[in-house]
Design a protein around this motif. Structure first.
Motif, PDB file in Angstrom:
ATOM      1  N   MET A   1     -20.343   7.893 -21.985  1.00 27.39           N
ATOM      2  CA  MET A   1     -19.256   7.283 -21.215  1.00 27.39           C
ATOM      3  C   MET A   1     -19.193   5.793 -21.521  1.00 27.39           C
ATOM      4  O   MET A   1     -20.208   5.097 -21.485  1.00 27.39           O
ATOM      5  CB  MET A   1     -19.480   7.502 -19.714  1.00 27.39           C
ATOM      6  N   ALA A   2     -18.016   5.324 -21.845  1.00 28.47           N
ATOM      7  CA  ALA A   2     -17.844   3.916 -22.202  1.00 28.47           C
ATOM      8  C   ALA A   2     -18.074   3.022 -20.988  1.00 28.47           C
ATOM      9  O   ALA A   2     -17.740   3.384 -19.853  1.00 28.47           O
ATOM     10  CB  ALA A   2     -16.449   3.697 -22.772  1.00 28.47           C
ATOM     11  N   GLN A   3     -18.656   1.881 -21.267  1.00 26.44           N
ATOM     12  CA  GLN A   3     -18.936   0.929 -20.192  1.00 26.44           C
ATOM     13  C   GLN A   3     -17.647   0.245 -19.749  1.00 26.44           C
ATOM     14  O   GLN A   3     -16.811  -0.145 -20.563  1.00 26.44           O
ATOM     15  CB  GLN A   3     -19.936  -0.123 -20.682  1.00 26.44           C
ATOM     16  N   LYS A   4     -17.491   0.100 -18.448  1.00 27.26           N
ATOM     17  CA  LYS A   4     -16.330  -0.616 -17.933  1.00 27.26           C
ATOM     18  C   LYS A   4     -16.382  -2.071 -18.369  1.00 27.26           C
ATOM     19  O   LYS A   4     -17.451  -2.686 -18.321  1.00 27.26           O
ATOM     20  CB  LYS A   4     -16.311  -0.567 -16.401  1.00 27.26           C
ATOM     21  N   PRO A   5     -15.267  -2.645 -18.785  1.00 25.25           N
ATOM     22  CA  PRO A   5     -15.257  -4.088 -19.054  1.00 25.25           C
ATOM     23  C   PRO A   5     -15.716  -4.861 -17.822  1.00 25.25           C
ATOM     24  O   PRO A   5     -15.496  -4.432 -16.685  1.00 25.25           O
ATOM     25  CB  PRO A   5     -13.789  -4.372 -19.388  1.00 25.25           C
ATOM     26  N   PHE A   6     -16.348  -5.982 -18.073  1.00 25.46           N
ATOM     27  CA  PHE A   6     -16.957  -6.749 -16.983  1.00 25.46           C
ATOM     28  C   PHE A   6     -15.939  -7.088 -15.894  1.00 25.46           C
ATOM     29  O   PHE A   6     -16.222  -6.965 -14.698  1.00 25.46           O
ATOM     30  CB  PHE A   6     -17.577  -8.038 -17.544  1.00 25.46           C
TER      31      PHE A   6
ATOM     32  N   LEU B   1     -16.273 -13.796 -20.900  1.00 25.65           N
ATOM     33  CA  LEU B   1     -16.394 -12.455 -20.322  1.00 25.65           C
ATOM     34  C   LEU B   1     -15.607 -11.417 -21.122  1.00 25.65           C
ATOM     35  O   LEU B   1     -16.022 -10.256 -21.223  1.00 25.65           O
ATOM     36  CB  LEU B   1     -15.934 -12.475 -18.865  1.00 25.65           C
ATOM     37  N   LEU B   2     -14.499 -11.815 -21.699  1.00 18.38           N
ATOM     38  CA  LEU B   2     -13.728 -10.897 -22.536  1.00 18.38           C
ATOM     39  C   LEU B   2     -14.412 -10.648 -23.880  1.00 18.38           C
ATOM     40  O   LEU B   2     -14.178  -9.619 -24.520  1.00 18.38           O
ATOM     41  CB  LEU B   2     -12.318 -11.447 -22.765  1.00 18.38           C
ATOM     42  N   ALA B   3     -15.261 -11.587 -24.305  1.00 18.42           N
ATOM     43  CA  ALA B   3     -15.936 -11.471 -25.605  1.00 18.42           C
ATOM     44  C   ALA B   3     -17.268 -10.737 -25.517  1.00 18.42           C
ATOM     45  O   ALA B   3     -17.940 -10.559 -26.539  1.00 18.42           O
ATOM     46  CB  ALA B   3     -16.148 -12.862 -26.196  1.00 18.42           C
ATOM     47  N   LEU B   4     -17.666 -10.294 -24.332  1.00 16.03           N
ATOM     48  CA  LEU B   4     -18.950  -9.607 -24.185  1.00 16.03           C
ATOM     49  C   LEU B   4     -18.990  -8.337 -25.028  1.00 16.03           C
ATOM     50  O   LEU B   4     -18.082  -7.512 -24.982  1.00 16.03           O
ATOM     51  CB  LEU B   4     -19.193  -9.239 -22.719  1.00 16.03           C
ATOM     52  N   ARG B   5     -20.078  -8.200 -25.799  1.00 14.11           N
ATOM     53  CA  ARG B   5     -20.291  -6.953 -26.534  1.00 14.11           C
ATOM     54  C   ARG B   5     -20.703  -5.857 -25.565  1.00 14.11           C
ATOM     55  O   ARG B   5     -20.273  -4.709 -25.677  1.00 14.11           O
ATOM     56  CB  ARG B   5     -21.351  -7.187 -27.607  1.00 14.11           C
ATOM     57  N   SER B   6     -21.556  -6.237 -24.614  1.00 16.53           N
ATOM     58  CA  SER B   6     -21.974  -5.338 -23.539  1.00 16.53           C
ATOM     59  C   SER B   6     -22.675  -6.180 -22.477  1.00 16.53           C
ATOM     60  O   SER B   6     -22.909  -7.380 -22.671  1.00 16.53           O
ATOM     61  CB  SER B   6     -22.912  -4.233 -24.059  1.00 16.53           C
ATOM     62  N   TYR B   7     -23.017  -5.548 -21.378  1.00 19.04           N
ATOM     63  CA  TYR B   7     -23.752  -6.237 -20.322  1.00 19.04           C
ATOM     64  C   TYR B   7     -24.579  -5.211 -19.562  1.00 19.04           C
ATOM     65  O   TYR B   7     -24.274  -4.017 -19.554  1.00 19.04           O
ATOM     66  CB  TYR B   7     -22.805  -6.980 -19.370  1.00 19.04           C
ATOM     67  N   THR B   8     -25.647  -5.685 -18.950  1.00 22.48           N
ATOM     68  CA  THR B   8     -26.457  -4.830 -18.081  1.00 22.48           C
ATOM     69  C   THR B   8     -26.574  -5.511 -16.726  1.00 22.48           C
ATOM     70  O   THR B   8     -26.674  -6.738 -16.646  1.00 22.48           O
ATOM     71  CB  THR B   8     -27.867  -4.588 -18.653  1.00 22.48           C
TER      72      THR B   8
END
Length: 229
Positions: A1-6, A23-30
């Motif tokens: 499941m794809a991660q929701k954008p921040f 925040l739009l440039a995030l590759r991913s976040y935890t």
């Protein structure tokens, strides 16, 4: 499941400018939340270096909106992006972790020996021992490991001179200053032949008599007077 954008996950947060761009440039976040302590830690995976000050502003914004006790954002970069140019960001983070960093790292420089895995911070003052004793080398090493997944050895070296008065003045450091009493002028000791006394005059009628001011000296039979050794 794809991660929701921040910004979809934190939909109540509507940043602008540089904060939104990051925040739009995030590759991913935890996201890690400690509900008991009301603490929130977020790791940002980024492909380029961003300004630490902007990340701190995002932390502050999230605290105001979502009301955690603490919010801490940790950037995570590809290892190859690390260089001595990252020093200002390291010092910025170091200042948040220990007050010793204030002032001691001003105008410092850095050199990164990639082959040897050594990151050297050269201070612009001779007081390397204090930040070393405060654990600054270990803290810097931990920051580099966390943000770049790199194991490096950090060493702090001293140089230059340290202006203690300037440091205490700029950082409002409490110090004990001893107020010395005003210096009193040395007492003036005047002799019979001081500048206020008329010069010595030899009596022409009695050459063995020397007159100095109101005093007369008979030099017809001089004798040596010895002081105690």
């Amino acid at each position: 499941m794809a991660q929701k954008p921040f910004l979809e996950k934190f939909y109540s947060y509507q940043p602008e400018g540089e904060k939104k761009k990051i925040l739009l440039a995030l590759r991913s976040y935890t996201l890690s939340v400690d509900t008991a302590q009301r603490r929130m830690m977020i790791t940002f995976s980024l492909d380029k270096i961003v300004d630490k000050a902007v990340l701190y502003e995002i932390e502050k914004d999230l605290c105001e909106i979502y009301q955690p006790h603490d919010c801490y954002i940790v950037p995570n970069y590809p290892s190859h992006l690390f260089s001595q140019q990252y020093l200002p960001h390291l010092i910025f983070e170091l200042k948040r972790r220990t007050a010793v960093a204030n002032g001691f790292f001003a105008n410092s420089t850095a050199f990164y020996d990639e082959n040897g895995g050594i990151f050297t911070v050269r201070l612009n003052n001779p007081l390397e021992q204090l930040p070393k004793d405060a654990g600054c080398e270990d803290i810097l090493r931990e920051i580099i490991q966390t943000e770049f997944n790199l194991q490096v050895r950090v060493q702090i070296q001293a140089s230059g001179t340290f202006d203690a008065e300037k440091y205490f003045r700029e950082h409002n450091t409490n110090t004990i200053r001893v107020a010395l009493p005003p210096e009193k002028p040395a007492p003036v000791i005047r002799s019979a032949l001081s500048e206020e006394t008329a010069p010595a005059v030899i009596n022409e009628d009695a050459p063995h008599i020397v007159i100095a001011g109101k005093m007369e000296f008979n030099i017809s039979a001089p004798e040596l007077i010895y002081g105690k050794s």
